[in-house]
Write a protein that holds these residues in place. Structure first.
Motif, short mmCIF file in Angstrom:
data_model
loop_
_atom_site.label_atom_id
_atom_site.label_comp_id
_atom_site.label_asym_id
_atom_site.label_seq_id
_atom_site.Cartn_x
_atom_site.Cartn_y
_atom_site.Cartn_z
N ASN A 5 0.81 -1.20 0.00
CA ASN A 5 0.00 0.00 0.00
C ASN A 5 0.85 1.26 0.00
O ASN A 5 0.43 2.31 -0.47
CB ASN A 5 -0.94 0.01 1.21
N ARG A 9 -0.44 -0.41 -5.38
CA ARG A 9 -1.59 -1.25 -5.06
C ARG A 9 -1.80 -2.26 -6.19
O ARG A 9 -1.98 -1.86 -7.34
CB ARG A 9 -2.85 -0.40 -4.88
N ARG A 55 -7.88 3.62 -10.75
CA ARG A 55 -6.57 4.06 -11.22
C ARG A 55 -6.57 5.57 -11.50
O ARG A 55 -5.61 6.28 -11.20
CB ARG A 55 -6.19 3.31 -12.49
N THR A 57 -8.56 7.81 -10.10
CA THR A 57 -8.64 8.48 -8.79
C THR A 57 -7.27 8.47 -8.09
O THR A 57 -6.86 9.46 -7.48
CB THR A 57 -9.68 7.78 -7.91
N GLU A 58 -6.59 7.34 -8.19
CA GLU A 58 -5.29 7.20 -7.55
C GLU A 58 -4.28 8.19 -8.12
O GLU A 58 -3.43 8.72 -7.39
CB GLU A 58 -4.80 5.76 -7.73
N LYS A 61 -4.00 11.54 -6.50
CA LYS A 61 -3.59 11.61 -5.10
C LYS A 61 -2.09 11.39 -4.89
O LYS A 61 -1.62 11.45 -3.76
CB LYS A 61 -4.36 10.58 -4.28
N LEU A 70 1.89 5.19 -12.71
CA LEU A 70 0.44 5.05 -12.68
C LEU A 70 -0.19 5.36 -14.04
O LEU A 70 -1.25 4.83 -14.39
CB LEU A 70 -0.15 5.95 -11.61
#
Length: 606
Positions: A5, A9, A55, A57-58, A61, A70
């Motif tokens: 984490n 992820r 993905r 949304t990640e 952040k 990503l």
């Protein structure tokens, strides 16, 4: 903090694979039960969609250090989702005429996109796994792994697409370079039955390899009939003979009877002759038929929206061009027969066969009366009915033949050909259930190797009480497991549908009346598609046409069933293809993927 984490992820990638498994279960394992199918397929798509949304949304952040990694994961995940959407477009769209090319393009597109996206996703997981707990990654290393995964995906996709295209096209590669021509049983049977003297002259130089190959083919027919004579000469040394047969140079075969001559051009050089050698058997048989048979007339009724040999531009139904070509090759002159041609008064006296091909509008009472009277005087009819759309069941004419026609489309979930690769294929039934009647002689003798294909066919039934002087017999029956699809879903419903024996074709003989010199004959088939261009590519359909013409017209020589010079497409039943499908579509890609994991693992250890 959990190492996974803290950096990367893994569960969104796992969810993609779980979603694909659910989709596979819905589309290939539980197909037939729509509610369960939609449940599995829907859950699979939502699982993949959820991974893609996470993905995105990640990415909002994380810091700049993790964005390149990503971005690749997000792109690969959306690629899988796009492939699933494209697959859905092919599954839920109708396979209408003119959409076939688009459907093939979409099939290829989703296969390529899925393989490339999965390849990239798996490669990224392999690259990130050893360092999943850190916040910073080597971007160049990740991109290099991603590119290798995409390359592996392209390799796998190429194999799958090649397999998909070859199963659709069934093309044949000839490694013999066309150097040999082999006389088929059809041609040998033709030569055995000829009743008129036929002279075959080969015009080739003595040192010609092509001439030697042609000579070998022709000599294989020598001795089959005392009516056949064969000779070989150089065109330059046989000026008078060449002039009589119309040959002006070497490289030709002249087939002659009396003063009728047919020429077959082969050539003298292999590069130019290779394709002609492949057609030699068919061309030679056609030439023999043309010089030995007198011209006959085949009439096609018009004025009732029948299938046409030369359809109008706005007629999207499968045409009968190849049927017309076969008739021409067998010395039939094709003419139209409508009200203006005497269909409402008396049938033409020069007819050999009258074709009624899938009418959609009813015949006038005067036309029906003319056909009935013609049968009483020895007419020969081939009636192909239409179960689809507005097809006319022709009840008045059929009742006079001792038959009835049910337009309800037949389906069989096992004995069918693959056309759309959807449940609708169940309506494209096949059968090798033939009687011993002369109208299906060839098919009866070869029922273990041949079948006849029908496209959305109705069914024919013999009436209990035949009209006086009429005898009807069903000669082709549907395979076990066939049912009348009452609700149009192509799936057998025990509550409302029954599996039984359905008639697909019947023959009718009408005893000759006073003044008639022969009995009337009719062949009735439950589907007009049987004799359309695509279906005649199947050898069983072409040979059925040959047998029917032989029986109806009392042809003494066998009718040539060759449709085109292309290889006949081989159709398989669904159960015969299961092993090949899974071994090629899943086995080969899995082997390549396993090899990729092995190589990547060794590199990681180093």
């Amino acid at each position: 903090m959990d190492a996974v984490n803290a950096g990367h992820r893994k569960w969104p990638s796992y969810s993609v694979f779980v979603g694909l498994i659910l989709l596979y279960a819905g589309e290939r394992i539980v197909v037939g039960a729509d509610s369960v199918r939609y449940l599995f397929s829907g859950l699979g798509f939502l699982t993949i969609l959820g991974s893609a949304v996470f993905r995105v949304t990640e990415m909002g952040k994380v810091g700049a250090d993790r964005k390149p990694m990503l971005t690749l994961f997000t792109g690969a995940t959306f690629g899988v989702m796009a492939a699933v959407v494209l697959y859905g477009a092919t599954t839920f769209s109708e396979a209408g005429e003119g959409q076939n090319v688009l459907r093939v393009a979409i099939h290829v597109a989703w296969l390529l996109l899925l393989a490339v996206s999965l390849g990239g996703l798996v490669a990224l997981e392999i690259a990130v796994f050893p360092v999943a707990g850190i916040d910073r990654y080597e971007d160049r290393k990740l991109r290099r792994f991603f590119e290798r995964g995409v390359g592996t995906g392209l390799l796998v996709a190429s194999a799958v697409v090649f397999n998909y295209i070859t199963t659709r096209e069934d093309k044949k590669i000839d490694f013999s370079f066309g150097r040999e021509a082999v006389a088929t049983d059809q041609t040998k049977g033709l030569i055995k039955e000829i009743s008129k003297p036929v002279r075959v002259v080969l015009f080739f130089p003595t040192d010609s390899e092509v001439g030697d190959a042609v000579d070998q083919y022709i000599r294989s027919l020598d001795g089959l009939s005392s009516q056949l004579t064969i000779e070989r000469t150089d065109q330059a040394l046989a000026g008078k003979l060449a002039s009589e047969t119309g040959v002006s140079e070497n490289g030709f075969i002249a087939v002659s009877h009396d003063k009728t001559h047919e020429k077959i051009k082969v050539g003298t050089e292999w590069d130019a002759s290779r394709s002609r050698m492949k057609k030699l058997d068919s061309d030679f048989a056609k030439a023999v038929v043309k010089v030995t048979q007198s011209s006959k007339v085949a009439y096609f009724t018009v004025g009732h929206k029948e299938r046409a040999t030369d359809p109008a531009s706005d007629d999207s139904r499968p045409p009968l061009r190849q049927l017309k070509k076969i008739l021409a090759n067998n010395q039939y002159e094709v003419k139209s027969l409508g009200l203006g041609d005497g269909l409402g008064q008396e049938l033409p006296k020069d007819h050999a066969i009258i074709f009624i091909m899938g009418p959609e509008k009813p015949f006038l009472p005067e036309e029906i009366a003319t056909l009935k009277a013609g049968l009483e005087r020895g007419a020969r009819l081939l009636i192909a009915l239409e179960g689809e759309g507005e097809g006319d069941s022709m009840p008045e004419l059929l009742s006079a033949l001792g038959l009835s026609f049910d337009k309800t489309i037949l389906a069989n979930e096992k004995a069918h050909v693959r056309v759309t690769r959807t449940p609708a294929d169940a309506a494209y039934i096949v059968s090798n259930k033939y009687s011993s009647h002369k109208s299906v002689t060839t098919l009866t003798r070869n029922s273990n190797q041949l079948f006849t294909a029908f496209g959305k066919s109705g069914s024919i039934e013999k009436l209990e009480n035949e009209p006086p002087g009429v005898h009807a017999e069903v000669v082709i029956s549907a395979m076990p497991g066939t049912f009348a699809d009452q609700d149009g879903d192509y799936i057998f419903d025990k509550a409302t549908e029954a599996q039984k024996t359905f008639g697909l074709a019947a023959v009718v003989t009408r005893t000759a009346t006073a003044g008639a010199d022969r009995e009337g004959r009719a062949f009735v088939v439950s589907d007009a598609d049987v004799f359309t261009d695509d279906f005649l590519r199947n050898e069983g359909n072409a040979l059925l046409l040959a047998d029917i013409a032989y029986w109806l017209a009392d042809v003494k020589e066998p009718v040539i069933p060759k449709v085109t010079e292309e290889d006949v497409r081989i159709q398989h039943r669904k159960e015969d293809d299961v092993a090949w499908f899974y071994s090629t579509t899943l086995g080969v890609p899995a082997l390549v993927l396993a090899l990729g994991f092995f190589v990547a693992g060794r590199r990681r250890k180093r």
